[in-house]
Design an enzyme around this catalytic site. Structure first.
Site, PDB file in Angstrom:
ATOM      1  N   VAL A 277       0.827  -1.209   0.000  1.00 38.91           N
ATOM      2  CA  VAL A 277       0.000   0.000   0.000  1.00 38.91           C
ATOM      3  C   VAL A 277       0.864   1.265   0.000  1.00 38.91           C
ATOM      4  CG1 VAL A 277      -1.926   1.178   1.094  1.00 38.91           C
ATOM      5  CG2 VAL A 277      -1.661  -1.298   1.372  1.00 38.91           C
ATOM      6  N   SER A 278       0.662   2.076  -1.008  1.00 36.57           N
ATOM      7  CA  SER A 278       1.470   3.277  -1.198  1.00 36.57           C
ATOM      8  C   SER A 278       0.636   4.539  -1.004  1.00 36.57           C
ATOM      9  CB  SER A 278       2.030   3.249  -2.625  1.00 36.57           C
ATOM     10  OG  SER A 278       2.549   4.509  -2.968  1.00 36.57           O
TER      11      SER A 278
END
Ligand code: NAG
Ligand code: NAG
Ligand code: NAG
Length: 705
Positions: A277-278
């Site tokens: 998850v960015s």
């Protein structure tokens, strides 16, 4: 009628539970060396700190029940947990409390927010020391002291209180999946369970801590997003998006005048299953080459170079802002606002007991019973080729295939020990092509943890799964689902389950078996092979059942303290010099006479190495406002609106410059007009080793509307 009402009242009073818990919160600065130390996270050798944007804090929460069964949860503005950190923190807390029986491996969890802009060197394994030139005692000491002091504060603040929780609405526009092609490999029916969320979790689980009298004490939440808004070109220490969210929440609750880290209310934004998850929500784009401006290759995150070759360097994602500071601000503010909203709605009270189970797992060869009943096993740790390629939050730059001919003295020492994987190891890790076979190297000391801690904390119906790595979105969902069902069959009707990521040690990533097959970065970094997640689910299930049945949990041996064996190539500070005719703290470039609100004030000084005194709990800079004939400190180096940058070291002959910046447009709350000055506090070191503090201030200047 009256009688009936009175009877109801009596019943209500009898039935009302006593305040369920004792709760205590505390926080402490743990910033560490502000210069000449590599940042933990991107593994980019030249990302070496030279200043502070925001200070790093440890935030501790202690919860005890009637029988004094207790847990301590710490969220730190740093890369991750570390087993050596736990060893040293437990010793220090025991010393400070004069009692080492209260906190132990079992009831302490130290979880990193995963900021990639904090100093490295606080893990005791070779694998995490490549780019920091080994172990960094200055980082370790600051982290140990900061975390220990935070725990002791929380311990001493224990009082009757309550914990309410809520999850509420989704937080949108604040995270994306950076390996969506891998996510798509998970079974369709499993993905369908999360249709409303998509390929990242968007819910935040939030706990509100209040005293029995209803005083606000603290807030702790979990939301999945990497601490990678600040990218691998940043050289200023920062808590990244979660550090900023904590800062904003604490300013809000403690008052705008309370300096960072010194208020009573503690707000922690902890990490969870953020593996894939960015926060860089613009998504991966080619930044050079023939496809500049276009999305990267979906499966491989590469771009064509001018010769038509697929390369990873040009493919990266940017955040929603104009630059990384603004992106940090947007993603941090989104989390802060969402949390504030949830905080006001958190009314569901946790009730019941506090309990915990903990186990060390030897992950080198753990037998795993798979869903279909067949047996698999975990493997000695190894990293695959895509590990070196990095991610779209920061393409890899460290060429591990270089052998011993590198500019890093640490790498030159350790690379000779890399072992060739055996046939058995290759088969076990398949389809991972092994780049670094780390699991069976013990020279010059272990390359990664041999035994890995897992634990579960129970606070009423809340269950925190303390996991030693970064689970991807689906890996986290699968783990939570499994434990929820174990709890339900064990008689807990409505369990609330969360994962505390990067806790107590670091073992890189944990993907699902399906994601593992594609061997993108997260899978290449799933150390113990394709069944890593299944092994964790099996073991978390075991300790959860132990908890439910009141049984002890069995454990493999605890990790060794390898402090004595650590190698470090971080050079010491020799001495500081001021140019002839100047003194330390003299102004080099002074302020102007006046500024309007919104301008940036910048002043530079003849400085000294910030490593001489980290000023933990203090500051290198002060923005002061004239009040009567005195000065009032308005902002310090831990504030978002200030930056402390230091230029010096190798090539500067011991001379250095400290530049202090105050962005009046970035102040939280209102800027008061008036007369100001900016002061710098440093410590110089003489060639004899003797240290002395010094100070200097700019001239007075006006801030006008
Ligand atoms: C890092 O952010 C800066 C802007 O703050 C930008 O110019 C640069 O391209 C970014 N680099 C990467 C690798 O994201
Ligand atoms: C090793 O480094 C030296 C000096 O930088 C260079 O001339 C040489 O080509 C390198 N050798 C290899 C095998 O990379
Ligand atoms: C817990 O202990 C009891 C008594 O020794 C045993 O019967 C039971 O199987 C144990 N439960 C688990 C999950 O191991």
């Amino acid at each position: 009628m009256l009688y009936f009402a009175a009877l109801l009242l009596v019943i209500a009073l009898l039935g009302a539970p006593l305040e369920a818990f004792k709760v205590g919160v505390g926080q402490h600065d743990m910033t560490g060396p502000a210069a000449q130390v590599n940042f933990m996270g991107y593994a980019v050798p030249n990302q070496i700190g030279r200043g502070i944007h925001m200070r790093l804090h440890a935030r501790a929460f202690v919860v005890a029940d009637d029988s004094d069964s207790r847990v301590a949860f710490v969220s730190l503005d740093g890369g991750m947990g570390s087993d050596l950190l736990n060893i040293k923190v437990l010793a220090r807390v025991g010393e400070l409390l004069g009692d080492s029986s209260i906190y132990n491996y079992d009831n302490l969890a130290i979880s990193g927010t995963h900021s990639h802009s904090g100093p490295a060197g606080f893990l005791q394994y070779v694998l995490y020391q490549f780019t920091s030139l080994g172990y960094v005692e200055e980082t370790m000491d600051a982290f140990v002291e900061g975390i220990s002091q935070a725990i002791v504060k929380a311990h001493n603040n224990l009082e009757e209180g309550s914990i309410s929780y809520t999850t509420g609405n989704k937080l949108m526009d604040s995270n994306i999946n950076r390996s969506p092609s891998s996510y798509l490999l998970n079974p369709e029916d499993e993905r369908a369970l999360y249709e409303d969320l998509g390929d990242t979790d968007k819910n935040m689980l939030l706990l509100k801590f209040a005293s029995a009298q209803g005083t606000d004490l603290g807030m702790l939440n979990w939301f999945a997003v990497h601490g990678t808004c600040m990218n691998n070109t940043n050289k200023l220490i920062s808590g990244d998006n979660k550090g900023l969210a904590s800062y904003l929440f604490e300013k809000d609750m403690n008052g705008q005048d309370v300096l960072p880290g010194s208020g009573k209310f503690v707000a922690a934004f902890a990490s969870t299953n953020l593996g894939d998850v960015s926060p860089n929500t613009q998504g991966p784009v080619c930044h050079s080459g023939p496809n500049e401006g276009q999305p990267c290759d979906f499966d491989k995150s590469t771009c064509k170079d001018d010769k038509g070759k697929d390369k990873n360097e040009a493919c990266y994602s940017l955040g929603p802002g104009e630059d990384m500071f603004e992106s940090t601000k947007i993603i941090g503010t989104n989390q802060y606002k969402h949390a504030k909203d949830l905080y006001e709605k958190a009314t569901e009270k946790l009730e019941g007991k506090v309990d915990f189970r903990h186990s060390f797992l030897d992950m080198r060869n753990k037998e795993v019973t798979l869903a279909d009943g067949s047996k698999g096993r975990t493997c000695p740790a190894a990293l695959g080729y895509s590990f070196a390629a990095g991610t779209t939050d920061g393409p890899g730059m460290f060429d591990f295939t270089q052998g011993t001919n590198s500019s890093s003295p640490f790498w030159n020492v350790v690379s000779g020990f890399i072992s060739k994987p055996t046939e058995d190891e290759i088969a076990c890790q398949a389809p991972k092509p092994i780049l670094l076979n780390t699991g069976d190297v013990e020279k010059p000391y272990d390359w990664d943890p041999v035994t890995v801690p897992i634990s579960i904390f129970q606070i009423g119906d809340l269950f925190i799964l303390n996991a030693p790595g970064e689970l991807t979105t689906m890996a986290g969902r699968r783990l939570r689902r499994s434990i929820e069902s174990v709890l339900k069959s064990g008689g807990v009707a409505n369990p609330v389950v969360t994962i505390a990521g990067l806790t107590n040690t670091y073992t890189h990533y944990i993907t699902t078996f399906e994601e593992y097959q594609a061997q993108r970065y997260e899978a290449a970094s799933t150390l113990y092979g394709p069944h890593t997640l299944d092994a964790y689910i099996q073991e978390f299930t075991r300790i959860t059942k132990d908890l439910l049945e009141g049984n002890e949990s069995s454990s493999d041996p605890e990790p060794e303290d390898l402090t004595e064996k650590q190698i470090s190539f971080v050079p010491p500070v020799i001495a500081d010099f001021a140019p002839i005719g100047s003194k330390f703290g003299d102004v080099k470039d002074d302020a102007e006479d006046s500024y309007t609100v919104g301008s940036v004030v910048r002043v530079s000084f003849h400085g000294a190495n910030p490593r001489n005194d980290q000023r933990i709990g203090g500051s290198f800079s002060r923005v002061e406002r004239k009040v009567g004939s005195g000065w009032e400190v308005k902002y310090v180096d831990g504030d978002w609106c200030t930056k402390f940058s230091w230029e010096g070291g190798v090539g500067h002959a011991g001379q250095s410059t400290a530049t202090l910046e105050w962005d009046t447009g970035e102040v939280t709350g209102d800027v008061e007009v008036g007369t100001y000055r900016i002061c710098y506090a440093g410590t110089k070191k003489r060639i004899t080793g003797k240290k002395e503090d010094f100070e200097g201030c700019s001239k007075e200047f006006e801030i006008t509307q």
